[in-house]
Design a protein around this motif. Structure first.
Motif, PDB file in Angstrom:
ATOM      1  N   GLU A  19       0.853  -0.805  -0.025  1.00  0.00           N
ATOM      2  CA  GLU A  19      -0.272   0.116   0.325  1.00  0.00           C
ATOM      3  C   GLU A  19       1.013   1.196  -0.207  1.00  0.00           C
ATOM      4  O   GLU A  19       1.961   1.099  -0.091  1.00  0.00           O
ATOM      5  CB  GLU A  19      -0.687  -0.151   1.059  1.00  0.00           C
ATOM      6  CG  GLU A  19      -1.136  -1.515   1.112  1.00  0.00           C
ATOM      7  CD  GLU A  19      -2.789  -1.122   2.562  1.00  0.00           C
ATOM      8  OE1 GLU A  19      -2.495  -0.296   3.743  1.00  0.00           O
ATOM      9  OE2 GLU A  19      -3.452  -2.352   2.634  1.00  0.00           O
ATOM     10  N   ASP A  20       0.756   2.478  -0.011  1.00  0.00           N
ATOM     11  CA  ASP A  20       1.450   3.557  -0.151  1.00  0.00           C
ATOM     12  C   ASP A  20       1.992   4.134   1.534  1.00  0.00           C
ATOM     13  O   ASP A  20       3.203   3.435   1.113  1.00  0.00           O
ATOM     14  CB  ASP A  20       0.629   4.790  -0.878  1.00  0.00           C
ATOM     15  CG  ASP A  20      -0.316   4.996  -1.565  1.00  0.00           C
ATOM     16  OD1 ASP A  20       0.286   4.135  -2.956  1.00  0.00           O
ATOM     17  OD2 ASP A  20      -1.034   5.581  -2.154  1.00  0.00           O
ATOM     18  N   LYS A  21       1.043   3.406   2.031  1.00  0.00           N
ATOM     19  CA  LYS A  21       2.417   4.029   3.415  1.00  0.00           C
ATOM     20  C   LYS A  21       2.671   2.867   4.281  1.00  0.00           C
ATOM     21  O   LYS A  21       3.020   2.709   5.280  1.00  0.00           O
ATOM     22  CB  LYS A  21       1.082   4.975   4.548  1.00  0.00           C
ATOM     23  CG  LYS A  21       0.726   6.257   3.864  1.00  0.00           C
ATOM     24  CD  LYS A  21       1.936   7.143   3.767  1.00  0.00           C
ATOM     25  CE  LYS A  21       1.166   8.577   2.135  1.00  0.00           C
ATOM     26  NZ  LYS A  21       2.691   8.866   2.216  1.00  0.00           N
TER      27      LYS A  21
ATOM     28  N   GLU B 109       7.967   8.529  -0.154  1.00  0.00           N
ATOM     29  CA  GLU B 109       6.704   8.896  -0.478  1.00  0.00           C
ATOM     30  C   GLU B 109       5.817   7.368  -0.419  1.00  0.00           C
ATOM     31  O   GLU B 109       4.496   8.003  -0.111  1.00  0.00           O
ATOM     32  CB  GLU B 109       6.771  10.082  -2.132  1.00  0.00           C
ATOM     33  CG  GLU B 109       7.565  10.913  -2.578  1.00  0.00           C
ATOM     34  CD  GLU B 109       6.462  11.943  -0.744  1.00  0.00           C
ATOM     35  OE1 GLU B 109       5.490  12.005  -0.622  1.00  0.00           O
ATOM     36  OE2 GLU B 109       7.968  13.038  -0.521  1.00  0.00           O
ATOM     37  N   ARG B 110       6.215   6.785  -0.849  1.00  0.00           N
ATOM     38  CA  ARG B 110       5.345   5.596  -1.122  1.00  0.00           C
ATOM     39  C   ARG B 110       6.471   4.633  -0.932  1.00  0.00           C
ATOM     40  O   ARG B 110       7.418   4.495  -1.136  1.00  0.00           O
ATOM     41  CB  ARG B 110       4.634   5.605  -3.023  1.00  0.00           C
ATOM     42  CG  ARG B 110       3.809   7.058  -3.313  1.00  0.00           C
ATOM     43  CD  ARG B 110       3.399   6.648  -4.493  1.00  0.00           C
ATOM     44  NE  ARG B 110       4.326   6.408  -5.168  1.00  0.00           N
ATOM     45  CZ  ARG B 110       4.460   5.459  -6.345  1.00  0.00           C
ATOM     46  NH1 ARG B 110       3.237   4.532  -6.339  1.00  0.00           N
ATOM     47  NH2 ARG B 110       5.143   4.919  -7.554  1.00  0.00           N
TER      48      ARG B 110
ATOM     49  N   ASP C 169       7.711   2.511  -4.045  1.00  0.00           N
ATOM     50  CA  ASP C 169       9.299   2.814  -4.684  1.00  0.00           C
ATOM     51  C   ASP C 169      10.345   1.699  -4.121  1.00  0.00           C
ATOM     52  O   ASP C 169      11.234   2.402  -4.104  1.00  0.00           O
ATOM     53  CB  ASP C 169       9.693   4.020  -3.572  1.00  0.00           C
ATOM     54  CG  ASP C 169       8.799   5.580  -4.645  1.00  0.00           C
ATOM     55  OD1 ASP C 169       8.071   5.369  -5.804  1.00  0.00           O
ATOM     56  OD2 ASP C 169       8.255   6.400  -3.246  1.00  0.00           O
TER      57      ASP C 169
END
Length: 384
Positions: free
Chosen positions: A29-31, A56-57, A60
């Motif tokens: 997930e993003d976080k 940021e994510r 990455d």
């Protein structure tokens, strides 16, 4: 089968904070990322525990299916909470690896992760920094195109307590340049002729790069003619042919000559002058037995005192002075010994003979009742 399940439960029950476990990323997930570590529920890697650098994510850095080694930083079975850290494991490994690199004085490749004020950031499992002054051997105004580039670096400062890692690309370049310099000094030998590039000019000469090492062409070795400033002969960036005069390995100095690669003035004199030629020149110096006259850059001939004037003189200074422009006839040449004999007197005699011949013709054609002596007396006296 029952025994195997009991063994697995025993392993699960022994999982504690601080343990190092291996797992596979099951969801990104993003976080955060979910990881299967063989426990009764998946563990979570928060974005802050993914990398030593700000990202940021999570995507990455991590992808589903990645196998990772993690450290347990929080565990609560009652709340099905298992928090893991990739950063902590990477960090511990990194300090050990970096310490070994320092001990071995090792150079290694890094990828620039970010450009910040004052330099470049690298992720080595710990955050590492390359100060702007240690990126290149020259000043760099804009580092924006360095992100993503690979640079070879050395560690110049390592302090685990302060979480400080300072790298230098410039140190690698300087080390390589020093190694190249040593090779060149071993290879260079006096008498060798090679090409080089003029790097900079000084009042006393020009520094020429001959393959990674600068050698000095002293101002006296720039040209066969007298040179007031090096810029009269060369400029920065010029590619020139030089001859190695001297190699001082101990003091790392190389003496070069451009002049030695050019035809000497006396070589040119052999094709430019011959006995009987009347040449123009400048009186350079007076001596008791005559005068030295420069008839070409670097080529001087001697006018013996007996060849200066048609009359007897006590010293050359009675007729000539330094810097005076004169005409002289070449009466002898010995290029092997770099000697040319000149005569000003013979030029004057030939001029006088021409005057006599001219006025003799005028006298004959006029038919006037005067003698040739009447016509030429004053003129001949003026030429003596």
């Amino acid at each position: 089968m029952v025994e195997e399940i009991q063994n697995e439960l025993t392993e699960v029950s022994t999982l504690q904070v601080g343990d190092i476990v291996k797992g596979k990323v099951s969801k990104v997930e993003d976080k955060q990322a979910l990881v299967d570590v063989g426990y009764k529920f998946d563990g979570v890697i928060p974005i802050s525990e993914v990398s030593s650098l700000h990202i940021e994510r999570v995507g990455d850095v991590l992808q589903e299916g990645d196998e990772v080694e993690l450290k347990v930083i929080r565990l609560n079975d009652e709340k099905d909470e298992l928090v893991l850290s990739k950063r902590a494991v990477d960090n511990e490994k990194a300090w050990k690896t970096l310490a070994e690199k320092v001990q071995n004085n090792e150079s290694f490749d890094v990828v620039i992760a970010d450009v910040v004020k004052g330099g470049l950031v690298v992720d080595l499992g710990v955050r590492a920094f390359i100060p702007a002054s240690h990126v290149e051997q020259f000043f760099v105004e804009d580092f924006s195109d360095y992100k993503g580039r690979t640079l070879k670096v050395k560690i110049i400062e390592l302090d685990q307590e302060k979480n400080k890692v300072i790298l230098s690309h410039r140190a690698v370049l300087e080390e390589e340049a020093e190694q190249q310099k040593e090779k060149i000094f071993e290879k260079l030998s006096p008498g060798e002729v090679l090409e080089g590039t003029v790097q900079r000019l000084t009042d006393f000469g020009a520094f020429v790069d001959v393959g990674g090492v600068d050698g000095l062409v002293h101002i006296s070795e720039l040209s066969w003619k007298r040179v007031a400033t090096p810029s009269e002969v060369v400029k920065e960036g010029d590619v020139v042919k030089v001859k190695v005069l001297k190699v001082d390995k101990e003091n790392e100095r190389i003496s070069l000559s451009i002049k030695a690669t050019l035809p000497g003035p006396w070589e040119e004199a052999g094709t430019k002058f011959k006995i009987g030629d009347v040449v123009k020149g400048t009186v350079k110096r007076l001596v008791s037995f005559g005068a030295f006259v420069e008839i070409a850059p670097g080529v001087e001939g001697l006018v013996h005192i007996s060849q200066i004037a048609n009359r007897h003189i006590g010293t050359p200074g009675e007729v000539l002075k330094e810097g005076q422009e004169v005409e002289a006839k070449i009466i002898d040449m010995n290029l092997a010994e770099k000697r040319i004999s000149l005569s000003i007197k013979e030029v004057e005699q030939e001029k006088a003979a021409k005057v006599v011949e001219k006025h003799k013709e005028e006298y004959t054609s006029s038919g006037m009742g005067v003698t040739l002596g009447d016509v030429l007396g004053d003129k001949l006296r003026n030429l003596k």
